[in-house]
Each structure stands twice: as structure tokens, then as C-alpha cells.
Write a protein that holds these residues in place. Sequence first.
Motif, PDB file in Angstrom:
ATOM      1  N   SER A  54       0.815  -1.199   0.000  1.00  0.00           N
ATOM      2  CA  SER A  54       0.000   0.000   0.000  1.00  0.00           C
ATOM      3  C   SER A  54       0.849   1.249   0.000  1.00  0.00           C
ATOM      4  O   SER A  54       0.425   2.294  -0.466  1.00  0.00           O
ATOM      5  CB  SER A  54      -0.932   0.001   1.216  1.00  0.00           C
ATOM      6  N   SER A  55       2.048   1.185   0.527  1.00  0.00           N
ATOM      7  CA  SER A  55       2.903   2.363   0.607  1.00  0.00           C
ATOM      8  C   SER A  55       3.981   2.316  -0.448  1.00  0.00           C
ATOM      9  O   SER A  55       4.673   1.318  -0.609  1.00  0.00           O
ATOM     10  CB  SER A  55       3.556   2.447   1.987  1.00  0.00           C
ATOM     11  N   LEU A  56       4.125   3.396  -1.216  1.00  0.00           N
ATOM     12  CA  LEU A  56       5.146   3.461  -2.242  1.00  0.00           C
ATOM     13  C   LEU A  56       6.531   3.307  -1.643  1.00  0.00           C
ATOM     14  O   LEU A  56       7.383   2.610  -2.176  1.00  0.00           O
ATOM     15  CB  LEU A  56       5.039   4.799  -2.991  1.00  0.00           C
ATOM     16  N   GLY A 216      -1.456   7.565  -7.448  1.00  0.00           N
ATOM     17  CA  GLY A 216      -1.272   8.554  -6.401  1.00  0.00           C
ATOM     18  C   GLY A 216      -1.356   9.976  -6.918  1.00  0.00           C
ATOM     19  O   GLY A 216      -1.991  10.844  -6.297  1.00  0.00           O
ATOM     20  N   THR A 217      -0.738  10.222  -8.076  1.00  0.00           N
ATOM     21  CA  THR A 217      -0.764  11.567  -8.655  1.00  0.00           C
ATOM     22  C   THR A 217      -2.174  11.981  -9.037  1.00  0.00           C
ATOM     23  O   THR A 217      -2.609  13.105  -8.745  1.00  0.00           O
ATOM     24  CB  THR A 217       0.144  11.617  -9.897  1.00  0.00           C
ATOM     25  N   ASP A 219      -5.035  10.728  -7.942  1.00  0.00           N
ATOM     26  CA  ASP A 219      -5.858  10.863  -6.738  1.00  0.00           C
ATOM     27  C   ASP A 219      -5.595  12.204  -6.056  1.00  0.00           C
ATOM     28  O   ASP A 219      -6.531  12.891  -5.620  1.00  0.00           O
ATOM     29  CB  ASP A 219      -5.563   9.712  -5.778  1.00  0.00           C
ATOM     30  N   LEU A 220      -4.328  12.584  -5.972  1.00  0.00           N
ATOM     31  CA  LEU A 220      -3.976  13.871  -5.368  1.00  0.00           C
ATOM     32  C   LEU A 220      -4.569  15.028  -6.174  1.00  0.00           C
ATOM     33  O   LEU A 220      -5.096  15.991  -5.597  1.00  0.00           O
ATOM     34  CB  LEU A 220      -2.457  14.009  -5.283  1.00  0.00           C
TER      35      LEU A 220
END
Length: 312
Positions: A54-56, A216-217, A219-220
Motif C-alpha cells: 500500500s505504501s510506495l 497517487g498523482t 488521486d492527489l
Amino acid sequence: MSGGQNDDFRFGQKLCSCGSRKSKDIELCFVRSVSIKRISVGASAHGARIAPRSSLHERRGSMRSKSLSLIALVVASVVAMPGLVQAQQPTRIGASIALTGRDAVQGGYVREGYLLCQKHVNEQGGVLGRAIELLIHDDRSDEPTAVGLYEKLITEDKVDAVLGPYGSPYTDAVADVTERHRKLMVAPGAATTSIWEKGRRYLIMVLSPLEASTAGTIDLAARQGLKTIGLIDARARPAIVKGALELARKQGLEVVVHEAYPPGTTDFSAILHKVKAAKPDVLVAGAPLGSGHLCVMPPLPGSVRARPWLGR
């Protein structure tokens, strides 16, 4: 399948059961047949896959240990088979990598990683008391050459195991060879999910899927209230932008520009003028590693945030 091959997978089951008790990074399980049923949190009948964390930062931090453990698994499965070679001889592992040609830069990184793995494993006594010896060929950034080299590694060089080449296109091409010879291949240099959607049984994925690399990008961007997105797509590596397109639509971002370029492109003026005219709030550029020209794109006007994504 021969009895020896079945024994190989049964040993893999025993080895992985022991390994999962010692390490929290990897849990590998095999069934008593040719099909690999579960690696880490799951796998489909199309092939095996290491599930992304889950964590990059956790994924990056554990990638080295995952690769080393997977390589050790392949080697251990081979050297434990009776009658192959004498115990004092090294275990030979073959690979073909782009050391010259278009993908030489990133191919060189893969070679350095493989050699570092060899060094660390041998410093710890090898695998089951045997050192590992890498046999690495140069595929010259050419897929047909890579295919021929893996055929040679298996049928002429008689290597005990194989590691994948750099890049998804090369891995996809050579996987047909390893499947035909029923030779297990760990592929730490490929991440396009389509490779594992062809019913292959002897191919192990290490990296997180490229299609999810921009999650992630995007979503941000959505949480920050951005509304539009621009996509620059490398035709040689379409997985990044393919995933970004689907993710953007799910997040409600409007795609205002989507441009693709062929391999070998060095002048991006026309594409960037179209991006400038479209004025996207966020820009994703998917490109092979080593495409440094995409990392130095000129500043775009207005509220555009340039965020290149480089992939395999």
C-alpha cells in the motif's frame, strides 16, 4: 510433465513454506502441480504476481529483498533436484539484457542489479552451499535477438535458471521461449500486466503494475480540485498512460489532450504546443526509463503541473 519437474515444484512448496516463516517481505506458496497458485497475497491462473504494498516507500524499500529472495528461490529449486550437477559446481543463471542500443542505459542498471545480487548471495555462502554464476548476454535492444539468446541459454548453455531481460516488450517476447521449455523465469525488469494475461505458468512478476503507477498523482489531483488532465503517451510503452486514462475517468478528470509519439522521437515541440493550447491542470507523460528529454520539458503556462512518469 516429467516426474523431475513435479519434484521441482514440490520442493518449491517446501522451501517457500520455510521461507515465509523467516521473512515478512515475501510469502511464496506452490501447489503440487505445474500451476503456481499463489504468490504473496494472490495470483490468477494466468500467472504469478507479487502483490504491491500500500505504501510506495515500503514497495521501494522491499524491492531489493523481494528480488533477492525470488532469485534464491529459483536457484534453490534447481540445485535441490537430484542428478543435475555436482554440489561443488556453481549454479549457472542466464539472462539477456540490453547492454547496447536504444535501451542500453536502463539495461545497464539491470545488469548491475543482477551482479550485485550475485555478490550478496555468494558472500552469504551461495544457495544450498553452491555459489551462483551469472551468464549475461547482450540482446542489443532487439527483441528477436533476445528471443534467440534465451533459446541458446536454455538449450546450448544449459543454464540452471533464467532471469528476465530489461523491459516489458522484451520480457513478453522471451516468455514464449521459457514457457515452451518449462523454465521458471523471475522478471524484475517488466511491469506491464498484459504479459501475465496470456495463460503463462512459468513467469513471476516483481514490480507493481505500470498501469497503476499514476494512481497517487491522479488521486492527489482530484482531491486538490483539479479538473483536467493531459497525457503524453510513448507508443513503445503504452501501459502507463493506458492506466492513467482509466484512473482519470474514474476520478472525474477530463482528458483535454492525449498525444502519442513513436520510438526515437527527440523533438516534442508539436506535442508541447498542443499541450500548451489545451491548458490541462495536470500532465502525465509515460515514457521508457532513460527518456531524459521528457524530464526537461519547458515550463507550461498557467496552472499546469508537469509530472513525468517513466516506465518499463
